[in-house]
Design an enzyme around this catalytic site. Structure first.
Site, PDB file in Angstrom:
ATOM      1  N   CYS A 304       0.731  -1.111  -0.007  1.00 37.30           N
ATOM      2  CA  CYS A 304       0.042   0.006   0.026  1.00 37.30           C
ATOM      3  C   CYS A 304       0.672   1.231  -0.009  1.00 37.30           C
ATOM      4  O   CYS A 304       0.537   1.955  -0.776  1.00 37.30           O
ATOM      5  CB  CYS A 304      -0.886   0.061   1.205  1.00 37.30           C
ATOM      6  SG  CYS A 304      -0.181  -0.042   3.004  1.00 37.30           S
ATOM      7  N   HIS A 362      -2.917   1.161   6.744  1.00 38.22           N
ATOM      8  CA  HIS A 362      -3.110   1.362   5.420  1.00 38.22           C
ATOM      9  C   HIS A 362      -2.726   2.574   4.968  1.00 38.22           C
ATOM     10  O   HIS A 362      -3.185   3.701   5.501  1.00 38.22           O
ATOM     11  CB  HIS A 362      -4.644   0.966   5.050  1.00 38.22           C
ATOM     12  CG  HIS A 362      -4.771   0.796   3.565  1.00 38.22           C
ATOM     13  ND1 HIS A 362      -4.031   0.275   2.577  1.00 38.22           N
ATOM     14  CD2 HIS A 362      -5.694   1.581   2.768  1.00 38.22           C
ATOM     15  CE1 HIS A 362      -4.434   0.437   1.452  1.00 38.22           C
ATOM     16  NE2 HIS A 362      -5.445   1.193   1.404  1.00 38.22           N
ATOM     17  N   ASP A 385      -7.299   5.984  -3.770  1.00 40.65           N
ATOM     18  CA  ASP A 385      -6.316   4.784  -3.168  1.00 40.65           C
ATOM     19  C   ASP A 385      -6.108   3.933  -4.024  1.00 40.65           C
ATOM     20  O   ASP A 385      -6.940   3.216  -4.963  1.00 40.65           O
ATOM     21  CB  ASP A 385      -7.249   3.998  -2.220  1.00 40.65           C
ATOM     22  CG  ASP A 385      -6.539   2.954  -1.472  1.00 40.65           C
ATOM     23  OD1 ASP A 385      -5.460   2.666  -1.951  1.00 40.65           O
ATOM     24  OD2 ASP A 385      -7.036   2.060  -0.430  1.00 40.65           O
TER      25      ASP A 385
END
Length: 707
Positions: A304, A362, A385
């Site tokens: 991530c 995250h 994202d």
């Protein structure tokens, strides 16, 4: 300075070879006409004026809605505005626009292309022209042509190219950002921090965004040219590139390779053979260079923070203010229920039974833009994202979702707002199982989204963004509805003493409250498991089962210690510890549960630059890197590795067959910066006792331009 080459014939601009570029009308012949000899794109002045210094040595790079200048130089004779008209033509794929060159006293429409000559900018053999794009022009590489026309003929010249970016300095641009300190941080800065670990022990990892490294801007432009949208309909894609909402969705999808020729391939478990472990990346430039040089094969591997940091680089290059944001305890709610279930055994062992998951951290990106598609109330920071988790309109991407829509629970706001909301504010339902049956249940409304961090503008300290995602009403709901570690007559809480460090014991306190009027016999089951930040736990490495007697309305505090010998042999540098306690009433079978997750602070790597952390380009300096063994035992086959993009070629290692407790391993390297800006030295320490890197060190180096 550009010498005009022979003009290449192109269907959309009617140009011919330079020696025969004159188009005659009615058979008339033009004699003694002026001819274009040279073009000076005034790159130095334009790049300073447009805040694009260092982005490219190959292209003129300017921002939309702001004039930039270039100078035409003639031979034969000078241009005569009384007998010859001068026009420019900007071309983008099959699109083109002709712009008559006017004198400065003529008004121009700010929503149209314009070209002006100001008093004092005309000389016997040259003329300086200021060209301005509409404020909502498309981000792209444009071709520029010059046409000189009389009533007898027309001469056309392809004079070069320029790159047009978004303009956060311009009030009318949809990415306008008012404060200079924010523009400096979120557009111009090539250095950032990524927050990782757990909310109990937050680690920070520097990242080099690298937008000033050679070839990075060109890689970002190439990315736009190989998107599925562009390959399927170039005309439509070019037009839509004026909208940062569209740009952000397209680029977000291209950072992962799941649907296209994207940059990064993700991998979260197993072997990383055939690629680079995600933890080993420290900057975006190396990833982008590898992607381009491999003819757009995906770079292996990302997780991530790598996906987010590369996306942040591309967005900053394109002129859209961006920052990397970390959510601690982020929920992945695949079924949009706003609830995530976790399962524990009756002895406190966490079980891998849930379809959804909670990541200890995250990382995603926030981009700054207006949202005319939604209304002014949704302007500002938007979540993007690029980590491939769920599809949005059939493609692995997420956002842009307005942060204010998440805070205000406006789930109808595009794009993907419910999924992002669940990431920061879902409830956790913890279930205790015994022989396949649920024997205990607790709802935790506080665990998810405990902290949301980004690097502060102008400093290396964190900025807490939690309040921008979570409203006061949401906080009140969490305070009144959480049932964590409670039942009608029994309450338990589990707390860690300080931040555990390698080489020291982990100390914890279990507090039990008997809320009934009867004495009770309880069983305490305490269990510790290692886990990775994004996955379920492994087998238990420490556990305790103990009988406890408690009086009516008594509060007991039980202290426990895990010595280093219990965890050092299985510790990896980035592992998380899951700790859970189940308290069971022996008579009534009532059970209550509480949990904590934390990472253990690893030993530090020390990096020092001889003469200080500010160095001059192309001058040699010595860096000393050292690691001291803080473990309680000797380490076999120790390796200290040093590398640094833009400072060192390759990896440099120091090795010791045996590193005793308290002993130090040292590596000296000679560094030389090849370009100005912020660079990072990266050091890692590993040893044969562990299969992974035990410790990482980073050091920021500020590089001044050569004199």
């Amino acid at each position: 300075m550009l010498v005009i080459p022979p003009v290449t014939c192109k269907s959309w601009c009617q140009t011919m070879d330079c020696k025969q570029q004159t188009t005659h009308n009615n058979g008339a012949t033009g004699h003694g006409h002026c001819q274009l000899k040279l073009v000076n794109f005034e790159a130095h002045d334009n790049h300073i004026s447009h805040e694009t210094q260092g982005l490219s040595k190959k292209h003129l790079v300017v921002r939309r809605g702001k004039p930039f200048k270039f100078t035409l130089m003639f031979h034969g004779r000078s241009w005569d505005p009384h007998t010859e008209s001068l026009a420019l033509e900007v071309c983008l794929g099959g699109l083109s626009e002709t712009i008559p060159v006017q004198f400065s006293d003529m008004q121009s429409d700010p929503h149209q292309w314009s070209a002006k000559i100001y008093p004092g900018n005309m000389h016997p053999a040259s003329v300086t022209i200021y060209i301005c794009s509409p404020v909502l022009s498309s981000v792209a590489l444009y071709d520029l042509l010059v046409h000189i026309e009389t009533k007898w003929n027309r001469r056309s010249y392809a004079v070069g190219t320029f790159v047009l970016l978004c303009n956060p300095w311009l009030n009318d641009d949809t990415v306008y950002m008012p404060l200079d300190v924010h523009k400096q941080e979120y557009i111009k800065s090539d250095y950032g921090l990524v927050y990782m670990g757990s909310n109990i022990n937050i680690n920070q990892r520097p990242w080099s965004f690298g937008q000033y490294e050679p070839g990075v801007l060109e890689a970002c432009l190439k990315l736009l040219q190989i998107t599925p949208q562009h390959l399927s309909n170039k005309h439509k894609d070019y037009i839509q590139r004026a909208d940062p909402v569209y740009l952000s969705r397209v680029v977000c999808a291209m950072v992962n390779c799941n649907d296209d020729l994207g940059i990064l391939e993700g991998k979260w478990q197993g072997s990383y053979k055939g690629g680079v472990k995600p933890n080993e990346w420290s900057g975006s430039a190396e990833i982008l260079h590898q992607w381009v040089s491999s003819n757009f094969s995906p770079v292996r591997y990302g997780q991530c923070w790598v996906f987010a940091s590369v996306l942040c680089t591309v967005m900053r290059v394109l002129g859209i203010p961006s920052r990397v944001v970390t959510v601690f305890n982020a929920a992945h709610d695949g079924d949009a229920s706003l609830k995530v279930e976790e399962f524990y055994s009756s002895r406190g062992e966490k079980l891998n039974l849930s379809k959804d998951s909670i990541w200890n951290f995250h990382v995603w990106v926030e981009c700054w833009m207006r949202r005319p598609d939604l209304g002014a109330g949704f302007d500002g920071w938007q979540v993007l994202d690029p980590t491939p988790q769920e599809k949005s309109a059939g493609i692995f991407r997420c956002g842009p979702s307005p942060v204010v829509a998440i805070q205000q629970h406006c789930f109808g706001a595009p794009y993907d707002t419910p999924f992002v909301y669940a990431s920061v504010d879902a409830d956790i339902v913890r279930l205790i199982l015994h022989n396949g049956q649920v024997v205990g249940r607790a709802v935790d409304t506080e665990w998810v989204g405990q902290l949301i961090y980004t690097k502060s503008a102008g400093s290396d300290s964190p900025e807490n963004l939690t309040h921008t995602y979570k409203s006061k009403q949401s906080k009140r709901r969490r305070e009144t509805s959480s049932q964590r570690g409670r039942s009608p007559s029994l309450e338990v809480s589990l707390n860690i003493d300080g931040v555990p460090s390698v080489g020291s014991s982990i100390r914890m306190y279990v507090t039990v409250k008997n809320q009934s009027s009867n004495p009770r016999v309880l069983m305490e089951h305490l269990n510790a498991q290692m886990k990775e930040y994004n996955s379920g736990p492994k087998e238990s490495f420490w556990k305790i089962h103990k009988e406890v007697h408690i009086q009516p309305h008594e509060v007991l505090t039980l202290q426990h210690t895990i010595p280093p010998s219990e965890y050092e042999s299985i510790l990896a540098g980035d592992d998380i510890v899951n700790l859970a306690v189940v308290i069971k009433d022996v008579k009534t079978k009532e059970r209550v549960l509480d949990t904590q997750e934390f990472n253990i602070r690893t030993p530090q790597i020390t990096i020092e630059i001889e003469g200080g952390d500010s160095i001059q380009m192309k001058e040699q300096h010595t860096a000393q890197v050292s690691f001291t063994n803080r473990f309680t035992k000797a380490l076999n086959e120790s390796v200290l590795t040093v590398e640094g993009c833009g400072l060192l070629h390759g990896k440099h290692e120091a090795r010791l067959s045996l590193l005793k407790p308290g002993e130090t391993i040292v590596k000296k390297v000679s560094i030389m910066a090849t370009s100005p800006g912020t660079k990072l030295l990266l050091a890692t320490f590993s040893h044969n006792n562990s299969h992974t890197v035990v410790s990482r060190g980073f050091h920021k180096v500020s590089v001044r331009p050569a004199l």
